[in-house]
Motif scaffolding. Structure first.
Motif, mmCIF file in Angstrom:
data_model
loop_
_atom_site.group_PDB
_atom_site.id
_atom_site.type_symbol
_atom_site.label_atom_id
_atom_site.label_comp_id
_atom_site.label_asym_id
_atom_site.label_seq_id
_atom_site.Cartn_x
_atom_site.Cartn_y
_atom_site.Cartn_z
ATOM 1 N N ASP A 149 -46.942 35.161 41.803
ATOM 2 C CA ASP A 149 -46.470 36.500 41.439
ATOM 3 C C ASP A 149 -47.378 37.583 42.018
ATOM 4 O O ASP A 149 -46.912 38.692 42.307
ATOM 5 C CB ASP A 149 -46.410 36.640 39.916
ATOM 6 N N VAL A 150 -48.666 37.247 42.155
ATOM 7 C CA VAL A 150 -49.637 38.209 42.676
ATOM 8 C C VAL A 150 -50.604 37.502 43.614
ATOM 9 O O VAL A 150 -51.143 36.434 43.286
ATOM 10 C CB VAL A 150 -50.448 38.880 41.537
ATOM 11 N N CYS A 151 -50.831 38.095 44.783
ATOM 12 C CA CYS A 151 -51.947 37.716 45.654
ATOM 13 C C CYS A 151 -53.002 38.803 45.491
ATOM 14 O O CYS A 151 -52.729 39.987 45.739
ATOM 15 C CB CYS A 151 -51.507 37.626 47.113
ATOM 16 N N LEU A 152 -54.189 38.414 45.056
ATOM 17 C CA LEU A 152 -55.241 39.371 44.712
ATOM 18 C C LEU A 152 -56.379 39.300 45.719
ATOM 19 O O LEU A 152 -56.947 38.234 45.958
ATOM 20 C CB LEU A 152 -55.770 39.066 43.306
ATOM 21 N N PHE A 153 -56.703 40.462 46.311
ATOM 22 C CA PHE A 153 -57.877 40.602 47.175
ATOM 23 C C PHE A 153 -58.833 41.583 46.515
ATOM 24 O O PHE A 153 -58.537 42.775 46.427
ATOM 25 C CB PHE A 153 -57.499 41.157 48.550
ATOM 26 N N SER A 154 -59.968 41.108 46.062
ATOM 27 C CA SER A 154 -60.994 41.992 45.522
ATOM 28 C C SER A 154 -62.217 41.890 46.430
ATOM 29 O O SER A 154 -63.058 41.009 46.272
ATOM 30 C CB SER A 154 -61.344 41.607 44.083
ATOM 31 N N GLU A 155 -62.272 42.784 47.415
ATOM 32 C CA GLU A 155 -63.343 42.832 48.422
ATOM 33 C C GLU A 155 -63.416 41.566 49.273
ATOM 34 O O GLU A 155 -64.488 41.161 49.708
ATOM 35 C CB GLU A 155 -64.690 43.140 47.765
ATOM 36 N N SER A 156 -62.282 40.954 49.488
ATOM 37 C CA SER A 156 -62.208 39.785 50.373
ATOM 38 C C SER A 156 -61.273 40.037 51.551
ATOM 39 O O SER A 156 -61.286 39.292 52.525
ATOM 40 C CB SER A 156 -61.707 38.566 49.593
ATOM 41 N N PHE A 157 -60.475 41.092 51.469
ATOM 42 C CA PHE A 157 -59.479 41.364 52.504
ATOM 43 C C PHE A 157 -60.133 41.595 53.865
ATOM 44 O O PHE A 157 -59.608 41.200 54.903
ATOM 45 C CB PHE A 157 -58.644 42.582 52.102
ATOM 46 N N GLN A 158 -61.298 42.209 53.869
ATOM 47 C CA GLN A 158 -61.963 42.568 55.125
ATOM 48 C C GLN A 158 -62.414 41.355 55.934
ATOM 49 O O GLN A 158 -62.656 41.472 57.136
ATOM 50 C CB GLN A 158 -63.168 43.462 54.841
#
Length: 285
Positions: free
Chosen positions: A124-133
């Motif tokens: 339902d959710v893909c979460l990036f918390s300071e990992s997208f970069q």
């Protein structure tokens, strides 16, 4: 036999985790949200908790299945589990993967990069918390689209290089991430709608000064040792200086001096070169 390349990124994350745990009692690796808080090391935990509260406000208000991409040490996943969510964590560092298994019991931990992830959705959710970069733009959002349920969302909080960013061949520039213009261009080509976005650069930027303060303390200690050697053991000091010049280029030594003994990594410089964004993106199905 080919020499293995040192994984300096993982080393840095592991060391940072140990320090933050010592300072705050929690294993959070992300920036803090400093609005209304005095910028001191004593308030780092409160700032990080305020960041997490703000991030979680972007999530659905019902239990859902979440893919925590780059889950750090599992502190965020632990809180998600406590709220009733199902959580899968993707983390490449063996050390951090083990911390995730310890801290976020009940989550499924995938010890790999997101590019290598072969787990099954739908999420339902893909979460990036300071990992997208850390993930190439041509692989991050497109791969999420293949993992999301219909109408699923990507919740993203990270730092981007702003239009004002100017690389410096000598001095390291604080911050990081993809160029914000490149990210926006990639977003336009994908079946994703921007549900919300907020620029929180001003309130995250002070985090870099807490980190810089730690390095300045270390730099002060090394300077005192250097002064003592110069006064009382000049030959030893000369030998160590020569060794340092042998193993490190002038550029690397200049950057080390900047890191340890200067205050160029501050909130003003960070805000000049970076844009920190929290946003929700919804798949069109």
């Amino acid at each position: 036999m080919a020499r293995k390349k040192l994984d300096t990124r993982s080393i840095g994350l592991d060391i940072g985790l140990a320090f933050v745990k010592w300072l705050t009692g929690a294993e959070n690796l992300h920036y803090g949200y400093w609005k209304g808080l005095e910028v001191t090391a004593a308030n780092l935990r409160a700032a990080q908790e305020a960041y997490t509260d703000k991030l979680f406000a972007l999530l659905p208000d019902r239990p859902v299945r979440i893919l925590d991409i780059g889950g750090g040490a599992g502190e965020t996943a632990k809180k998600l589990l406590a709220l009733g969510h199902q959580v899968d964590i993707v983390v490449p560092s063996p050390f951090l993967a083990e911390r995730c298994r310890e801290n976020a019991q009940g989550a499924r931990v995938h010890e790999c990069t997101f590019e290598e992830f072969t787990g099954q959705g739908p999420f339902d959710v893909c979460l990036f918390s300071e990992s997208f970069q850390y993930i190439p733009l041509d692989q991050s959002l497109p791969k999420c689209l293949g993992l999301l349920a219909d109408g699923g969302e990507i919740v993203l909080a990270d730092c981007f290089r702003s239009e004002r960013f100017k690389p410096d061949a000598t001095r390291a520039t604080v911050g990081g991430g993809h160029a914000i213009a490149n990210f926006r261009k990639a977003l336009e080509s994908l079946p994703l709608d921007v549900v919300s976005q907020e620029d929180i650069t001003e309130h995250t930027a002070p985090s870099v000064e807490i980190e810089q303060g730690l390095f300045n303390v270390l730099g002060y200690g090394l300077t005192r040792v250097d002064q003592e050697l110069q006064d009382k053991r000049p030959r030893v000091r000369w030998a160590l200086s020569r060794l340092l010049r042998t193993v490190m280029s002038d550029r690397k030594r200049a950057r080390l001096d900047q890191r340890l003994n200067q205050q160029t990594r501050n909130r003003t410089v960070f805000a000049e070169h970076n844009t920190y964004v929290m946003m929700r993106l919804r798949s069109r199905g």
